[in-house]
Every structure is written in structure tokens, then in C-alpha cells.
Design a protein around this motif. Sequence first.
Motif, short mmCIF file in Angstrom:
data_model
loop_
_atom_site.label_atom_id
_atom_site.label_comp_id
_atom_site.label_asym_id
_atom_site.label_seq_id
_atom_site.Cartn_x
_atom_site.Cartn_y
_atom_site.Cartn_z
N PRO A 183 -6.25 80.53 37.11
CA PRO A 183 -7.33 81.51 37.00
C PRO A 183 -7.03 82.60 35.98
O PRO A 183 -7.94 83.12 35.34
CB PRO A 183 -7.45 82.08 38.41
N ALA A 184 -5.76 82.96 35.82
CA ALA A 184 -5.40 83.97 34.82
C ALA A 184 -5.72 83.46 33.41
O ALA A 184 -6.24 84.21 32.57
CB ALA A 184 -3.93 84.33 34.94
N TRP A 185 -5.42 82.21 33.14
CA TRP A 185 -5.71 81.64 31.83
C TRP A 185 -7.21 81.54 31.62
O TRP A 185 -7.73 81.87 30.53
CB TRP A 185 -5.07 80.26 31.71
N LEU A 186 -7.95 81.11 32.64
CA LEU A 186 -9.41 81.00 32.53
C LEU A 186 -10.05 82.35 32.26
O LEU A 186 -10.91 82.50 31.39
CB LEU A 186 -9.99 80.39 33.81
N LEU A 212 -9.63 89.77 39.50
CA LEU A 212 -10.39 89.68 38.26
C LEU A 212 -10.42 91.01 37.52
O LEU A 212 -10.37 91.05 36.28
CB LEU A 212 -11.81 89.19 38.54
N ASP A 213 -10.49 92.11 38.27
CA ASP A 213 -10.44 93.44 37.65
C ASP A 213 -9.11 93.65 36.94
O ASP A 213 -9.07 94.22 35.83
CB ASP A 213 -10.63 94.53 38.71
N ASP A 214 -8.01 93.20 37.55
CA ASP A 214 -6.70 93.31 36.90
C ASP A 214 -6.67 92.50 35.61
O ASP A 214 -6.12 92.94 34.59
CB ASP A 214 -5.59 92.81 37.84
N TYR A 215 -7.25 91.30 35.66
CA TYR A 215 -7.30 90.47 34.46
C TYR A 215 -8.09 91.17 33.35
O TYR A 215 -7.70 91.15 32.18
CB TYR A 215 -7.95 89.11 34.76
N ARG A 216 -9.22 91.79 33.72
CA ARG A 216 -10.05 92.48 32.73
C ARG A 216 -9.29 93.65 32.10
O ARG A 216 -9.34 93.86 30.89
CB ARG A 216 -11.34 92.99 33.38
N LYS A 217 -8.57 94.41 32.93
CA LYS A 217 -7.82 95.55 32.41
C LYS A 217 -6.74 95.08 31.44
O LYS A 217 -6.54 95.67 30.38
CB LYS A 217 -7.18 96.34 33.55
#
Length: 447
Positions: A183-186, A212-217
Motif C-alpha cells: 500500500p505504501a508503494w501504491l 494514508l495521511d502519513d503517506y500523503r505527508k
Amino acid sequence: MRLYFWATVITLGGFLFGYQTGVVSGALLFVREDFDLGSVAQGAVVSVLLLGAAVGALAAGRLADRLGRRPTMLAIAMIFALGSLLAAFAPDFWLLLAARLILGLAVGASSSLCPVYLSELAPAEIRGRLVTANQVTMTLGILVSYVVDLALSGSGNWRAMFGAGFVVAVLMVLGLFAVPESPAWLAGRGREDRARKVLAGTTDPDTVERTLDDYRKDEQDDSGEQASARELLRSSTVRPIVLVGLVLAALQQFAGINALLYYAPTIMESTGLDASNALIYSIIIGAINLIMTVIATALTDRAGRRTLLLISLSGMLVASVPLGWSFLGLSGQSHSVVALISMLVYIAAFGLGLGPVFWLVNSEIYPPFARAQAAALATMVNWLANFAVNQAFLPLAGLIGQGWTFWVFGAVCLVGLIFVAKYVPETRGRSPQQIEDDLRERVGATT
């Protein structure tokens, strides 16, 4: 249940990593006779895998960032299968050497990518258990390789010893078709809907959105760029974090565990035990390492990673003192008993912490955009350090003596203990952003 199935498939890479590094110890006893190999050629069969692993580890990071974790793991499994077949059917030394090099590429790539892939699939509360499970399967792979070597030693069928890895590699290829992309790569490629779907299968809705918020940041901090190894080392914000991983990678090998395992049959022989079959002693050592790694898996999400590293390095440091002393100041039965007990304590302490926990921390401490490449860089350093220690151990022991050599390893453990206490953060149950913030504060990195 789906998550544990995915983890089982991915950790087959760890099993094959262990199997292919361990199986050569028994196979070489018969290969050297069939191909009439001298000591240099025998050393090449062993060490070429380590050099291949260093290359494979670094390449895996770039491929995993470009193609995705799952396609790269599929390629690794296929390389394992190819290398196993080539080794099993090698008609001469040179093709066997090529097969071992190919297997080294897969070993290095899997040792780099499997922990990262597991870390990105697992929820924070069980991340330690799942990622450390890869180390369990690795030690299990080593133990199984010793058992296979022993079972086939009567017939001397070294081809079957190498070829057995093909079966596991095929199972891994088939299983990976049922494993999702990270999911991090996606999320890093703007595919949030797919990332959300994968996360929804592993955790609750609130945690999905927080992740997902962490990924966006992180994506905002990264400006959408994927870093190369050179760029990571030039970056003022990421370089200090990467250096922590590199030091841990080198420390795991310079503490001397593989040199100690190499010398273990000789120490066991000095206890008065029958050393006619060193494979039996290897099984004992492999079993101790496996048991302690299983215990570490149960403790990583309870005691914490940093705590286990500190306990492990302390135990290795304490054990190195009487181990070195037994070679310098003791003789006869006293030497045998002290050396054997010290060696077993050293191996047990390594299996409890520094062995498995390094791979876990190496999959957690980096920001998501840099994780695959940074983990690959640290893994490459780990394999190069492994090669260096294995090449230097016997000359060093001949120059300064075995006792002093073990004390050198003890000094490395002391330095490592100070380093972990000062710079390595606790990662248990924490989000990537929390880990990154703590680590930046410890190393004094600018934000």
C-alpha cells in the motif's frame, strides 16, 4: 488470515535466503571431490554468493521502487528457481560458480526486500512479529539445509542438496500471485483507492485513513521524487537516518557471528566430542539460533526493538570475555567447557536481538519514499561486511591469536552498545512519521 497468508508467502524468500547460504557447507564436502577443487576454488564457491548478494541487495531497492514490491519479489523467486536448477545440474566448477553467483543475487535481493514488503503490509501493532518472522524462516532455512545435507551425506548427492531449493522457489512464485502490492508503494504512485483496499484487509477504517495521511505527508516532503542511493547520502535530511542503518548493518557482521559459526566445529571438537560429522554440530547451532529467533519474534512487539538490541549486544559482549580468555589462559577440560558455553551464549544472544532485530529496524526507520532504496543500501553494506569478516578472520586469528580476535569482536559489541543506546530509536507500535521524527531528533538532523 489473508495477511498471515501473504506474510507466509513473502517469508519463503527468507527461507530460501537461509537455505542457499547454509546448504553449501555440506554440499562442498562432496563437490570438492567430484570437481577436484583446491582450497581457493572451494572458497570461491562459498564467497561468490556473498558478493552476488551485495549486488542483488542494492539492485532490489531500485527495482522495487520502479516496478513495485510484488513484481520484484516474483523476479527474485524466479532467480532462486533458476539458480537452484543450474547448481543441481552444473557439469563443471565454472557453471556451479555461475549458479552460486545467480543465487547470491536472489539471496541479497530477498534479504533487502522481504522485510520492507512485510513492514509495509503489516499494521503497526503486529509489524514486529511479521517482519521478524522473516528472520525465523531464514534461520529455519539454514537449519533445514543442514538437515538435508545430513540426510543426503550418505549418498553424497550434492546435486539434490542444491536442487531441493527449487521446490520452495516454485511455491513462492505461485503464492505471490495471490499477494497484493504494498500500500505504501501504491499510495506513492497516486493509487490511493488500491492502497486503501489493501489496508482495509489488514486493519480498521480509522487506521487506514491515518496511514494514508502519513503517506500523503511523506509524499509532500519528498516532492514526488524517488531517491537514488547517491541522493540519499547527499541529502542533509535523510543522510543521518541512512547512516544509522548503515552502521547497524556493518555492526551485525563485524560483531563476528559468522566467523564464530565458522570456527564452531573446531571449538566443539576441543570439548572432547566426536567431530567426525561436523554437520551434526551445525544442526545444534542452527537449532539454538532458530529457538532464540522465535523467542525474539514473540518479544519484538512487547519488549521493543531497541531493548532487544541492547540486551543482545550486552550478552555478546559478556560472552566474548571468557571466550577469548579460554584461548589465552586456559587449557585442557577447563578450556573446552568455558569455550563451548561462551560460544553458545554468544550465539543465543545474537539470535535474540542483533540477528533478527537489525532486519526489522532496517525496514522501519526510513521515510516511505526512501525505504526500499535505503534498506537495500544497508543490506549491501551488510553483505560486504559479511564477506570482509569471512575473508579476514583466519588471517587475523593467525596474526594476533584466536583469543585476541574474539576480544576484538567483543570491542565491536561494546561500540555497538553505545551506538544503539544513543542513536537507535524505539520503533515498536509507532507510525513511520513518529519513527522518523524520533530518529531525526536523536541524530540532530534538520527538518
